[in-house]
Design a protein around this motif. Structure first.
Motif, PDB file in Angstrom:
ATOM      1  N   CYS A 117       0.846  -1.194   0.000  1.00 29.45           N
ATOM      2  CA  CYS A 117       0.000   0.000   0.000  1.00 29.45           C
ATOM      3  C   CYS A 117       0.888   1.253   0.000  1.00 29.45           C
ATOM      4  N   PRO A 118       0.726   2.121  -1.006  1.00 29.32           N
ATOM      5  CA  PRO A 118       1.596   3.301  -1.073  1.00 29.32           C
ATOM      6  C   PRO A 118       1.448   4.221   0.141  1.00 29.32           C
ATOM      7  N   HIS A 119       0.249   4.293   0.707  1.00 29.05           N
ATOM      8  CA  HIS A 119       0.050   5.132   1.897  1.00 29.05           C
ATOM      9  C   HIS A 119       0.849   4.588   3.086  1.00 29.05           C
TER      10      HIS A 119
ATOM     11  N   LEU B 155      -4.195  -6.257   1.747  1.00 25.40           N
ATOM     12  CA  LEU B 155      -5.398  -6.219   0.906  1.00 25.40           C
ATOM     13  C   LEU B 155      -5.106  -7.071  -0.319  1.00 25.40           C
ATOM     14  N   ILE B 156      -5.328  -8.377  -0.160  1.00 26.49           N
ATOM     15  CA  ILE B 156      -4.804  -9.319  -1.153  1.00 26.49           C
ATOM     16  C   ILE B 156      -5.566  -9.316  -2.466  1.00 26.49           C
ATOM     17  N   GLU B 157      -6.825  -8.862  -2.437  1.00 22.95           N
ATOM     18  CA  GLU B 157      -7.581  -8.794  -3.697  1.00 22.95           C
ATOM     19  C   GLU B 157      -7.069  -7.629  -4.549  1.00 22.95           C
ATOM     20  N   ALA B 158      -6.598  -6.599  -3.891  1.00 18.17           N
ATOM     21  CA  ALA B 158      -6.144  -5.404  -4.607  1.00 18.17           C
ATOM     22  C   ALA B 158      -4.643  -5.427  -4.881  1.00 18.17           C
ATOM     23  N   HIS B 159      -3.876  -6.072  -3.990  1.00 13.29           N
ATOM     24  CA  HIS B 159      -2.414  -6.014  -4.075  1.00 13.29           C
ATOM     25  C   HIS B 159      -1.831  -7.423  -4.195  1.00 13.29           C
TER      26      HIS B 159
ATOM     27  N   PHE C 161      -5.228  -9.983  10.301  1.00 14.79           N
ATOM     28  CA  PHE C 161      -6.257  -9.349   9.462  1.00 14.79           C
ATOM     29  C   PHE C 161      -7.627  -9.405  10.149  1.00 14.79           C
TER      30      PHE C 161
ATOM     31  N   VAL D  94     -10.541  -1.714  11.617  1.00 12.16           N
ATOM     32  CA  VAL D  94      -9.568  -1.330  10.590  1.00 12.16           C
ATOM     33  C   VAL D  94     -10.312  -1.362   9.250  1.00 12.16           C
ATOM     34  N   ASN D  95     -10.411  -0.208   8.619  1.00  7.33           N
ATOM     35  CA  ASN D  95     -11.218  -0.102   7.389  1.00  7.33           C
ATOM     36  C   ASN D  95     -10.371   0.079   6.148  1.00  7.33           C
ATOM     37  N   GLY D  96      -9.093   0.197   6.324  1.00  2.00           N
ATOM     38  CA  GLY D  96      -8.187   0.409   5.208  1.00  2.00           C
ATOM     39  C   GLY D  96      -6.800   0.532   5.801  1.00  2.00           C
TER      40      GLY D  96
ATOM     41  N   ARG E 242      -8.531   4.021  18.137  1.00  2.00           N
ATOM     42  CA  ARG E 242      -8.229   4.262  16.724  1.00  2.00           C
ATOM     43  C   ARG E 242      -7.977   5.738  16.466  1.00  2.00           C
TER      44      ARG E 242
END
Lengths: 177, 181
Positions: free
Chosen positions: B32-34, B62-66, B135, B143-145, B155
Motif C-alpha cells: 500500500c503506497p500510503h 489487501l490481497i484482492e487489490a495487491h 487481518f 480497521v477499514n483500510g 483508533r
C-alpha cells in the motif's frame, strides 16, 4: 452498537429499523440479469448501500468488503452492494476491482429501493452510506447509517451476524461445509 | 471511539519497552503506497519519543487489490521467526516498488537468512495463519483500510502526516499522565 449520528439521520428520511420486514425488491446486478431479495431466504443478507462506483481511494468500503468477504461467508451470509449506478457501470467496476460479490443497480426508477429503506439523498441523487443485515426470514436484524464520507468498516456487520448466529443456533461448521 | 479489540500480545512484533507511556499499533500492507509513506513517518515518531513509545506492526494485506501484499507479509513473518522482523519490515518498505518473489529471496540473503527456507515457507503458506489472524483481529477492531493506527488502544481517525501523529500521541500522553496511579 454503533448508533447512527443523529445529525446525519435527520438529513434523510428515516432508516428502517431492526424488527421491520425488509422491503422486497428485484434489481439488476448486470446487464440483463436481476436478483430478488426473496431468492436469498434462508441465509443472512448484508445490504450495503453506498454513494457511487469508482471511489478513488484504495482500501475504500467496497474494496474492504471484497477482502473481508470470507469472514462474512463464515456466517453463510450473502453480501450485496447497492448504488444508483447503472448495470454497465457496475459491470466495469466489478471487473476492474475484481469484486467477488454482486452490485445491484437502483437505477430505474432511480433510488426507488433506497427510498423504501429510508436511505435516499434526494438532494444529491445518491444513496446514503448505510448498512442492513437481514436475517434468514427476511427481517431486518441490524441497520446503520454512516456519515457519508466515513467508511463504516465491517465490524458492525460481523457483530450483527455473530448475534444472529447465536440467536438462531446456526451450526457454523455445517454452513461452511 | 473505536477501540483495539485484540490487546498487544506475545504473537505481536513489538519495538520498544513494555512499560512505555504510549503504544502505537499500526495495521499495514507492504504494497500500500500510503503505508510506504507512513513508514517514514513512524520512523520519525519512534526517534522522537525513544523509549517512551512502543510500536507494534500488524499485517492487514489487501490481497484482492495487491498481488504481492500477502507474500510480503509472510516474508516479514518468516524473518520474524528468525529474529529479523524489523530488518525485513524496513527493507520491504524501502523496496516497495519491487515487491515479488525475486526481491523476497534477495532480501533473505541480505539478512543472512536461508532463501530456500523462505521459498519453502511461502510455498507451504507456513505464516498464512498468523497473517490471517492479524487481518481478522483488525477487521473486528474497525480497521477499514491501510494504514490504520491505534494510539493506546484507541483508533486514530485523523491524518497520519508527522505533525498529525505527533500531536495525537502527545495528547494521548497528556491524558494518561493526568491519571497516574
Amino acid at each position: 452498537m454503533a448508533p447512527s449520528n443523529p445529525k446525519d439521520a435527520t438529513e434523510s428520511s428515516s432508516l428502517i429499523a431492526p424488527g421491520t420486514k425488509a422491503p422486497e425488491f428485484t434489481l439488476p446486478f448486470a446487464p440483463n440479469q436481476a436478483l430478488s431479495l426473496n431468492e436469498l431466504r434462508g441465509k443472512p443478507v448484508i445490504l450495503a448501500f453506498y454513494p457511487a462506483d469508482w471511489s478513488p481511494t484504495c482500501g475504500d468500503q467496497i474494496g474492504l468488503y471484497n477482502e473481508v468477504l470470507p469472514e462474512f461467508q463464515k456466517f453463510g451470509a450473502e453480501l450485496l452492494g447497492i448504488s444508483v449506478d447503472g448495470p454497465w457501470s457496475h459491470k466495469a467496476f466489478v471487473e476492474d476491482r475484481k469484486l467477488r460479490f454482486r452490485l445491484l443497480s437502483d437505477f430505474e426508477p432511480k433510488g426507488a429501493v433506497a427510498r423504501k429503506y429510508g436511505v435516499y439523498r434526494a438532494a444529491d441523487g445518491i444513496t446514503e452510506r448505510a448498512l442492513f443485515v437481514i436475517d434468514k426470514d427476511g427481517v431486518v436484524a441490524w441497520s446503520y447509517l454512516s456519515p457519508i464520507r466515513v467508511n463504516p468498516g465491517a465490524e458492525g456487520i460481523l457483530d450483527a451476524l455473530e448475534k444472529l448466529a447465536q440467536q438462531e443456533g446456526y451450526d457454523q461448521t455445517k454452513i461452511a461445509s | 471511539m473505536t477501540k483495539l479489540k485484540l490487546p498487544v500480545n506475545a504473537d505481536d512484533h513489538v519495538a520498544g519497552p513494555a512499560d512505555a507511556e504510549v503504544t502505537l499499533v499500526e495495521y499495514g500492507d507492504y504494497e500500500c503506497p500510503h503505508c510506504g509513506r507512513a513508514h517514514g513517518v513512524v520512523k520519525r515518531i519512534r526517534k522522537h519519543f525513544g523509549e517512551r513509545l512502543r510500536f507494534v506492526f500488524r499485517n492487514f494485506p489487501l490481497i484482492e487489490a495487491h498481488a504481492n501484499a500477502e507474500g510480503a507479509a509472510e516474508t516479514a513473518e518468516f524473518a520474524g521467526a528468525h529474529g529479523k522482523f524489523w530488518e525485513m519490515h524496513d527493507l520491504l518498505f524501502a523496496n516497495q516498488q519491487r515487491l515479488g518473489g525475486a526481491l523476497f529471496m534477495e532480501l533473505a540473503w541480505k539478512l543472512g537468512l536461508s532463501a530456500p527456507a523462505l521459498s519453502q515457507a511461502l510455498e507451504d503458506r507456513a505464516f498464512e495463519t498468523h497473517v490471517r489472524a492479524d487481518f481478522s483481529g483488525g477487521v473486528r477492531s474497525g480497521v477499514n483500510g491501510t494504514p490504520t493506527f491505534f494510539i493506546n488502544g484507541t483508533r486514530h481517525d485523523g491524518a497520519f502526516d508527522y505533525p498529525d501523529l505527533l500531536h495525537a500521541i502527545n495528547e494521548a500522553i497528556g491524558m494518561t499522565s493526568g491519571m497516574e496511579r
